[in-house]
Write an enzyme that holds these catalytic residues in place. Structure first.
Site, PDB file in Angstrom:
ATOM      1  N   TYR A  89       0.757  -1.175  -0.021  1.00  0.00           N
ATOM      2  CA  TYR A  89       0.072  -0.093  -0.110  1.00  0.00           C
ATOM      3  C   TYR A  89       0.816   1.263  -0.037  1.00  0.00           C
ATOM      4  O   TYR A  89       1.914   1.068  -0.547  1.00  0.00           O
ATOM      5  CB  TYR A  89      -0.909   0.018   1.131  1.00  0.00           C
ATOM      6  N   ARG A 141      -9.244  10.595  -8.158  1.00  0.00           N
ATOM      7  CA  ARG A 141      -8.192  11.433  -7.307  1.00  0.00           C
ATOM      8  C   ARG A 141      -7.393  10.231  -6.394  1.00  0.00           C
ATOM      9  O   ARG A 141      -7.952  10.073  -5.343  1.00  0.00           O
ATOM     10  CB  ARG A 141      -9.164  12.245  -6.405  1.00  0.00           C
ATOM     11  N   LYS A 159      -5.798  -1.805  -0.835  1.00  0.00           N
ATOM     12  CA  LYS A 159      -6.779  -1.648   0.682  1.00  0.00           C
ATOM     13  C   LYS A 159      -7.112  -2.933   1.098  1.00  0.00           C
ATOM     14  O   LYS A 159      -7.401  -3.196   2.253  1.00  0.00           O
ATOM     15  CB  LYS A 159      -7.987  -0.834   0.175  1.00  0.00           C
ATOM     16  N   GLU A 230     -13.316   4.939  -2.095  1.00  0.00           N
ATOM     17  CA  GLU A 230     -12.195   5.143  -1.962  1.00  0.00           C
ATOM     18  C   GLU A 230     -11.692   6.392  -2.978  1.00  0.00           C
ATOM     19  O   GLU A 230     -12.053   5.834  -4.216  1.00  0.00           O
ATOM     20  CB  GLU A 230     -11.407   4.194  -1.782  1.00  0.00           C
ATOM     21  N   ASP A 231     -10.914   7.417  -2.838  1.00  0.00           N
ATOM     22  CA  ASP A 231     -10.294   8.044  -4.037  1.00  0.00           C
ATOM     23  C   ASP A 231     -11.323   8.551  -5.008  1.00  0.00           C
ATOM     24  O   ASP A 231     -10.857   8.495  -6.046  1.00  0.00           O
ATOM     25  CB  ASP A 231      -9.204   7.424  -4.289  1.00  0.00           C
ATOM     26  N   ASP A 251     -13.472   5.962   3.135  1.00  0.00           N
ATOM     27  CA  ASP A 251     -12.313   6.003   4.350  1.00  0.00           C
ATOM     28  C   ASP A 251     -11.490   7.442   4.114  1.00  0.00           C
ATOM     29  O   ASP A 251     -11.024   7.494   4.896  1.00  0.00           O
ATOM     30  CB  ASP A 251     -11.319   4.746   3.711  1.00  0.00           C
ATOM     31  N   ASP A 252     -11.724   7.837   2.879  1.00  0.00           N
ATOM     32  CA  ASP A 252     -10.957   9.227   2.724  1.00  0.00           C
ATOM     33  C   ASP A 252     -11.472  10.242   3.945  1.00  0.00           C
ATOM     34  O   ASP A 252     -10.855  11.146   4.308  1.00  0.00           O
ATOM     35  CB  ASP A 252     -11.444   9.737   1.345  1.00  0.00           C
ATOM     36  N   ASN A 395      -0.099  11.946   1.564  1.00  0.00           N
ATOM     37  CA  ASN A 395       0.410  10.701   0.888  1.00  0.00           C
ATOM     38  C   ASN A 395       0.879  11.174  -0.327  1.00  0.00           C
ATOM     39  O   ASN A 395       0.016  11.813  -1.050  1.00  0.00           O
ATOM     40  CB  ASN A 395      -0.437   9.694   0.996  1.00  0.00           C
TER      41      ASN A 395
END
Length: 566
Positions: A89, A141, A159, A230-231, A251-252, A395
């Site tokens: 990850y 993203r 993930k 996610e993202d 989760d973001d 990150n």
């Protein structure tokens, strides 16, 4: 079970299996003859890893291992989680996503394209296993790397590897899911090796209609499936549209908020500054930044502040400066909650100006702008605070707002520090200092496990808050004594149990759980039950041996072994 006309599964090509098990699985002769211990298997894996210098080459090796011997892969992950997690990850997954189409070797996960609209349910039926949790992205993203289209598949894959390794969700119960809704990245569309559809990103309305079909199809195929978003470039619409109807979370927004909140709960105690006197400056006012700030607001309310008092402890900074009501631009909807109205008409155009204006106790970074916490800003944080709270959370590492070394250097070792990416320890005044890493892997595996085990119908905000509170209590006595903010990563499976239990209790209190067998359990009984439900790759060989020999004895007792190859 039957030994005839079956194709071995990837996990059955395992050199730790006995000859009898190999015969049963029809892998006898397809593996070298030695029956190896798991320790020998891991030794070979570590040697093969060490022969690869670049992290991306290690990632490719590990991907191959996961797809050819899933249980050995997870034995390696769980035994060496501290070393392996950064390879499967963040930060390595960023490079893996950038090169996804170029390095593609084998299918991993499921791709749903916009051209599949109207047929999504039939495509889901191609997936062979029963799924309990999926991580879904549209690649728009990815980390701090922007729109990567279907190359973002590395995120769901990585993930879910952490859900499995850290929380013991069984591999076959997971689904990496990529939504190919086009990409605004022209460089990708022009790349002859890009494997996604070569179209511009669909409109928001088209995306919503597509997402509606996806969510309906997922829940018809696998009722109660946990969906983790996610993202997404704009993560709020999907979360707000589906969180009261389906078992889902982002989760973001929520995971990041929970893991940071756990650190904040601990550092506020260490700082000696009462909650009502905390002043938090956030560099970054995107979805993650706002999500984190809202989680901390909830904590401040729990500590006795009104919602208004809690909200007024926050100053958010974006690319145009301090977010205010009278800045002159149209604010994105998610920024309005924290927009300031007490700036008396003056606009603060960058982080340095805002820091001088606010004199914060907390400096939080979710901007993906590497080095924006300058030596001058860090030095001022030291001058204003006995224990300044500095969390550069972006990150990958190159995008971190400052390094651990700089934070310690310019605050003279006084900073209470946590980052999003890993940094090495530093020696200050002869003492080795360990950086905290506010990595989402501390919470999202436990949130997923607790939600699955409780059979929750939705993921409530109270369940997310409970995950943070549980994480804040997970430090060992030695970790507390050494001033750590987060537990040692090597203990992640124990931490995930603690988080999952907190999530289960919160689901029960909210009345959204459907697992009736555990309602009356005390904490000791619940912990034992949770652990019993976790996938243990180290016990797979023994489990399979026991299952096969039990089957052999059962069939033999019925006189049904004629013609067997066992």
């Amino acid at each position: 079970m039957s030994t005839s006309d079956r194709t071995p599964e990837t996990g059955e090509y395992d050199t730790s299996h006995s000859i009898a098990v190999r015969r049963f699985h029809r892998t006898h002769g397809m593996l070298p003859p030695a029956v190896e211990s798991q320790d020998v298997q891991l030794l070979r894996c570590l040697r093969q890893l060490s022969q690869r210098e670049k992290s991306i080459d290690k990632y490719i090796y590990l991907s191959g291992l996961r797809n050819t011997n899933v249980h050995l892969f997870y034995r390696l992950v769980t035994k060496h989680i501290t070393d392996i997690a950064p390879l499967i990850y963040t930060p390595t997954v960023g490079d893996a996503c950038l090169q996804w189409s170029h390095n593609y070797v084998q299918p991993e996960g499921l791709y749903l394209s916009y051209s599949d609209k109207g047929h999504i349910a039939s495509i889901l039926h191609n997936w062979p296993q029963h799924v309990e949790i999926t991580v879904v992205t549209d690649g728009s993203r990815i980390l701090g790397l922007g729109d990567l289209g279907i190359n973002g598949m590395g995120i769901p894959v990585g993930k879910l590897a952490l859900y499995i390794g850290c929380a013991g969700i069984r591999p076959e119960a997971t689904l990496p899911l990529m939504l190919d809704l086009g990409t605004g990245n022209k460089e990708l569309r022009d790349d002859p090796l890009y494997m996604g559809s070569r179209r511009e990103k669909v409109s928001a309305q088209e995306e919503q209609e597509f997402m509606d079909e996806v969510m309906i199809a997922l829940n018809e195929k696998w009722p109660g499936i946990v969906v983790q978003f996610e993202d997404f470039k704009n993560p709020f619409p999907a979360l707000e549209r589906y969180q009261q109807k389906y078992t889902c979370f982002n989760d973001d927004i929520q995971g990041t908020g929970a893991v940071v909140l756990a650190g904040i709960i601990n550092v506020v105690k260490k700082s000696g500054v009462p909650v009502k006197e905390q002043r938090a400056v956030f560099m970054g006012a995107g979805s993650a930044g706002v999500g984190v700030a809202k989680q901390i607001v909830e904590f401040f309310i729990q500590e006795g502040l009104t919602e208004r008092q809690a909200r007024e402890c926050f100053w958010l900074v974006d690319t145009k400066g301090l977010v205010t009501n009278d800045r002159g631009d149209q604010l994105a909807e998610h920024k309005i909650y924290f927009s300031r109205n007490d700036n008396t008409g003056k606009q603060y155009k960058n982080l340095a100006e805002v820091v001088d204006y606010v004199k914060p106790t907390i400096l939080m970074g979710l901007s993906t702008i590497g080095g924006v916490f300058t030596p001058e800003i860090l030095t001022k944080m030291r001058d204003w605070n006995k224990r300044p709270i500095i969390f550069p959370l972006s990150n990958p590492s190159a995008n971190s707002e400052c390094t651990f070394e700089d934070a310690m250097k310019y605050t003279n070792g006084t900073a209470l520090f946590a980052s999003g990416s890993p940094f090495p320890p530093v020696v200050h005044d002869g003492k080795s200092l360990q950086p905290g890493q506010g990595n989402n892997m501390y919470v999202f595996p436990g949130i997923g496990l607790g939600t699955i085990l409780s059979k929750a119908t939705v993921v409530t905000q109270s369940m997310i808050y409970a995950s943070a509170n549980a994480l804040s209590t997970a430090l060992s006595p030695s970790e507390v004594a050494e001033d750590w903010l987060y537990p040692e990563i090597a203990r992640i499976r124990d931490v995930s149990v603690i988080v999952a239990m907190g999530v289960i209790r919160a689901a029960q209190e909210a009345g959204v759980d459907r697992e009736t067998r555990i309602k009356g359990m005390n904490d000791e009984e619940l912990e034992k039950w949770v652990r019993s439900k976790m996938y243990d790759p180290h016990g797979e060989t023994q489990r399979v041996e026991k299952e096969v020999y039990s089957f052999i004895e059962d069939v033999a007792g019925k006189g049904g072994m004629r013609g067997s190859n066992l």
